[in-house]
Design a protein around this motif. Structure first.
Motif, PDB file in Angstrom:
ATOM      1  N   LEU A 119      38.025 -33.974  25.554  1.00  0.00           N
ATOM      2  CA  LEU A 119      38.286 -33.167  24.245  1.00  0.00           C
ATOM      3  C   LEU A 119      39.702 -32.910  23.639  1.00  0.00           C
ATOM      4  N   GLN A 120      40.711 -32.807  24.532  1.00  0.00           N
ATOM      5  CA  GLN A 120      42.116 -32.612  24.312  1.00  0.00           C
ATOM      6  C   GLN A 120      42.431 -33.886  23.556  1.00  0.00           C
ATOM      7  N   THR A 121      42.286 -35.184  23.980  1.00  0.00           N
ATOM      8  CA  THR A 121      42.676 -36.349  23.495  1.00  0.00           C
ATOM      9  C   THR A 121      42.070 -36.551  22.073  1.00  0.00           C
ATOM     10  N   GLN A 122      40.886 -36.129  22.098  1.00  0.00           N
ATOM     11  CA  GLN A 122      40.282 -36.246  20.496  1.00  0.00           C
ATOM     12  C   GLN A 122      40.859 -35.401  19.600  1.00  0.00           C
ATOM     13  N   ALA A 123      41.183 -34.231  20.168  1.00  0.00           N
ATOM     14  CA  ALA A 123      41.779 -33.029  19.363  1.00  0.00           C
ATOM     15  C   ALA A 123      43.130 -33.714  18.747  1.00  0.00           C
ATOM     16  N   LEU A 124      43.941 -34.296  19.684  1.00  0.00           N
ATOM     17  CA  LEU A 124      45.311 -34.995  19.421  1.00  0.00           C
ATOM     18  C   LEU A 124      45.290 -35.797  18.508  1.00  0.00           C
ATOM     19  N   ARG A 125      44.207 -36.632  18.552  1.00  0.00           N
ATOM     20  CA  ARG A 125      43.965 -37.775  17.590  1.00  0.00           C
ATOM     21  C   ARG A 125      43.616 -37.277  16.332  1.00  0.00           C
ATOM     22  N   LEU A 126      42.745 -36.261  16.234  1.00  0.00           N
ATOM     23  CA  LEU A 126      42.641 -35.640  14.959  1.00  0.00           C
ATOM     24  C   LEU A 126      43.772 -34.811  14.166  1.00  0.00           C
ATOM     25  N   TRP A 127      44.307 -34.246  14.999  1.00  0.00           N
ATOM     26  CA  TRP A 127      45.685 -33.645  14.490  1.00  0.00           C
ATOM     27  C   TRP A 127      46.643 -34.615  14.137  1.00  0.00           C
ATOM     28  N   ALA A 128      47.086 -35.887  14.736  1.00  0.00           N
ATOM     29  CA  ALA A 128      47.918 -36.806  14.466  1.00  0.00           C
ATOM     30  C   ALA A 128      47.336 -37.244  12.953  1.00  0.00           C
ATOM     31  N   TYR A 129      46.237 -37.582  12.758  1.00  0.00           N
ATOM     32  CA  TYR A 129      45.517 -38.145  11.563  1.00  0.00           C
ATOM     33  C   TYR A 129      45.822 -36.929  10.424  1.00  0.00           C
ATOM     34  N   TRP A 130      45.550 -35.719  10.856  1.00  0.00           N
ATOM     35  CA  TRP A 130      45.756 -34.941   9.756  1.00  0.00           C
ATOM     36  C   TRP A 130      47.254 -34.641   9.202  1.00  0.00           C
ATOM     37  N   GLN A 131      48.048 -34.678  10.252  1.00  0.00           N
ATOM     38  CA  GLN A 131      49.487 -34.561   9.862  1.00  0.00           C
ATOM     39  C   GLN A 131      49.762 -35.608   8.986  1.00  0.00           C
ATOM     40  N   GLN A 132      49.301 -36.945   9.395  1.00  0.00           N
ATOM     41  CA  GLN A 132      49.525 -38.108   8.732  1.00  0.00           C
ATOM     42  C   GLN A 132      49.183 -38.167   7.130  1.00  0.00           C
ATOM     43  N   HIS A 133      47.990 -37.562   7.064  1.00  0.00           N
ATOM     44  CA  HIS A 133      47.485 -37.583   5.719  1.00  0.00           C
ATOM     45  C   HIS A 133      47.296 -36.393   4.644  1.00  0.00           C
ATOM     46  N   ALA A 134      47.451 -35.213   5.470  1.00  0.00           N
ATOM     47  CA  ALA A 134      47.378 -33.974   4.514  1.00  0.00           C
ATOM     48  C   ALA A 134      48.614 -33.226   4.285  1.00  0.00           C
ATOM     49  N   ALA A 135      49.910 -33.575   4.952  1.00  0.00           N
ATOM     50  CA  ALA A 135      51.104 -33.068   4.662  1.00  0.00           C
ATOM     51  C   ALA A 135      51.587 -33.450   3.322  1.00  0.00           C
TER      52      ALA A 135
END
Length: 510
Positions: A297-313
């Motif tokens: 779960l932590q690995t998947q959350a980190l991937r989602l967080w990295a994706y969000w930081q890349q596209h949402a900021a």
């Protein structure tokens, strides 16, 4: 002088025994966030009836609460006022504390305040409470002693890095034992032959029109299946909790426990109207999740967080001001010395141990028949004061068989009879297509269940007068001279026999 430290050979044995009570800090963090979410959901549902359930103009004025339902050991901030506006302020404060708990911001304080406010609102109106409320209250109580804000929280940014996610203490023992008590006690309280011999308990449960949902009606015509499900429920509640105490194969045992209990509660929620009980029981087991599941779960959350930081900021400045991930921990030195920390930890362990023994005794008192095991009344003050009192008698010892539906029969000056329960339509005594749909939420369903008992006869005029006043406040409603609360009683009979409904007048008011 002989050393007080255990011999090295004993350490593996102690570690072996501690395996069932060793939890992952990340699982505790998920438990914290989920409990906070349930508290917010509970507040949202309760807030729809601020006047009805928590004010002096509702169904339980403060004076009636003190006269009939109060003990000298209870407390309730909500009972300090009869104004719904002030109740709304307390609800808003509770919601703010729950949000802080969800984010892990000043976690210990947020847990304490959330627990105090939850106990307060539950004490304000016990007539709408159910078993899930006891469990939610106990999860917050044991959470006071758990480090469920150590990781994946706002507080974690100001703490040192954890050396290991594994954690074992008296509080984790209390948490695991509490989950087991929930199922063991409800099974042992179901000592009626419908559960243990005949296997007809679910037949009677699905006969209750006040509870049954569409899927329950689909299962209802199959007595053989209902008998299997009844006996499976009873034996499951009795045996499945033993999985929590196996010192070997802990990961598989916990996953099996979570799968079986989640499946059970999902089945209950799809067939019977039980309110938040299903959600609370499902959330309660999150602290048992094993490390392998949490790492995934932590690995998947980190991937989602990295994706969000890349596209949402949108801008670099926005990204710089966004808070870092809660599991990126920073070191913050504590002001307590090692000796002081050891002393405080020992005191905490002792307090939790005593409280756990008290809770076990309280539950044993509820199921014991031996007088020597019963808790004397002077010792009950602790349970009432800290609300560690609990009772898990769901559908126990037998299933309630006095089924039926309400008709709120209002009389107009010109002689017409209207049913307030159906928006003022002409009164009809036939059974509604879906009795359960007459309740706006499970709190009202539970209130209507308590309303039937002769021992609660004192509460009937308050409900009747509240309904009549609310009806008259709307100028579009036709005037009523008086109101009669009628219950069409339909006793559940064996073997799919149909009883003739009888009209019972519970209360009249003008």
């Amino acid at each position: 002088m002989e050393s007080s430290r255990p011999a090295p050979a004993s350490l593996p044995f102690l570690t072996f025994l501690g395996r069932p009570f060793t939890l992952d800090l990340r699982a505790l963090a998920l438990l914290r966030a989920a409990v906070a979410g349930v508290v917010l959901l509970d507040l949202g549902i309760r807030s729809t009836d601020l006047e009805a359930h928590y004010s002096n103009q509702g169904v339980l004025p403060v004076a009636a609460l003190y006269d009939h339902l109060w003990t000298p050991y209870q407390f309730s901030l909500h009972a300090a006022t009869g104004l719904w506006q002030l109740q709304a302020l307390l609800f808003g404060l509770a919601a703010g504390c729950a949000v802080a708990l969800l984010l892990g911001y000043h976690t210990r304080l947020a847990t304490l305040l959330s627990w105090i406010l939850l106990v307060s609102v539950q004490n304000r109106n016990p007539m709408i409470g159910q078993g899930g409320d006891d469990l939610l209250r106990m999860l917050l109580f044991w959470g006071l002693f758990l480090p469920w804000g150590r990781v994946w929280s706002r507080d974690a940014r100001q703490r040192g890095p954890v050396l290991s996610y594994a954690y074992c203490s008296a509080a984790t023992v209390a948490y695991v034992v509490q989950l087991a008590l929930l199922y063991w006690c409800t099974a042992l309280l179901k000592f009626g032959p419908e559960w243990t011999q005949q296997g007809t308990a679910l037949y009677y449960a699905l006969s209750l029109d006040q509870l049954v949902l569409p899927l329950g009606k689909v299962l209802y015509p199959y007595p053989a299946l209902l008998r299997i499900l009844t006996l499976g429920t009873w034996y499951g509640e009795l045996l499945v909790p033993f999985l929590l105490f196996l010192p070997f194969g802990v990961r598989r045992a916990r996953l099996a426990f979570l799968f079986l209990t989640l499946s059970f509660h999902l089945g209950v929620s799809l067939t019977l109207f039980v309110g938040l009980f299903f959600i609370i029981c499902s959330v309660a087991g999150l602290g048992l999740l094993p490390a392998s599941t949490l790492s995934w779960l932590q690995t998947q959350a980190l991937r989602l967080w990295a994706y969000w930081q890349q596209h949402a900021a949108k801008t670099r400045q926005f990204a710089l001001h966004w808070p870092r991930l809660p599991w990126r921990l920073e070191q913050q030195p504590t002001g307590l010395g090692p000796a002081t920390r050891v002393l405080l930890r020992g005191a905490r362990e002792a307090v939790v141990g005593v409280l756990l023994l008290y809770v076990c005794w309280w539950n044993l008192d509820g199921i014991a028949t031996t007088p020597s095991l019963l808790m004397s009344e002077p010792l009950r003050w602790l349970g009432y004061a800290f609300r560690v009192d609990q009772h898990w008698g769901m559908f126990a010892p037998t299933v309630f068989k006095d089924d039926g539906w309400y008709i709120l029969e209002g009389s107009t000056p010109d002689g017409r009879l209207l049913d307030l329960n159906r928006g003022g339509q002409p009164a009809s005594y036939g059974k509604p297509a879906a009795v359960v749909s007459l309740f706006s939420n499970d709190r009202w369903r539970k209130y209507s269940e308590n309303y039937l008992f002769v021992s609660n006869e004192w509460m009937r005029p308050y409900y009747c007068n509240y309904l009549l006043r609310k009806w008259r406040e709307n100028p579009a409603n036709p005037p009523l001279s008086h109101l009669v609360v009628v219950y069409m009683k339909e006793v559940s009979l064996p073997d799919y026999q149909v009883a003739e409904p009888t009209r019972e007048v519970l209360c009249e008011c003008q």
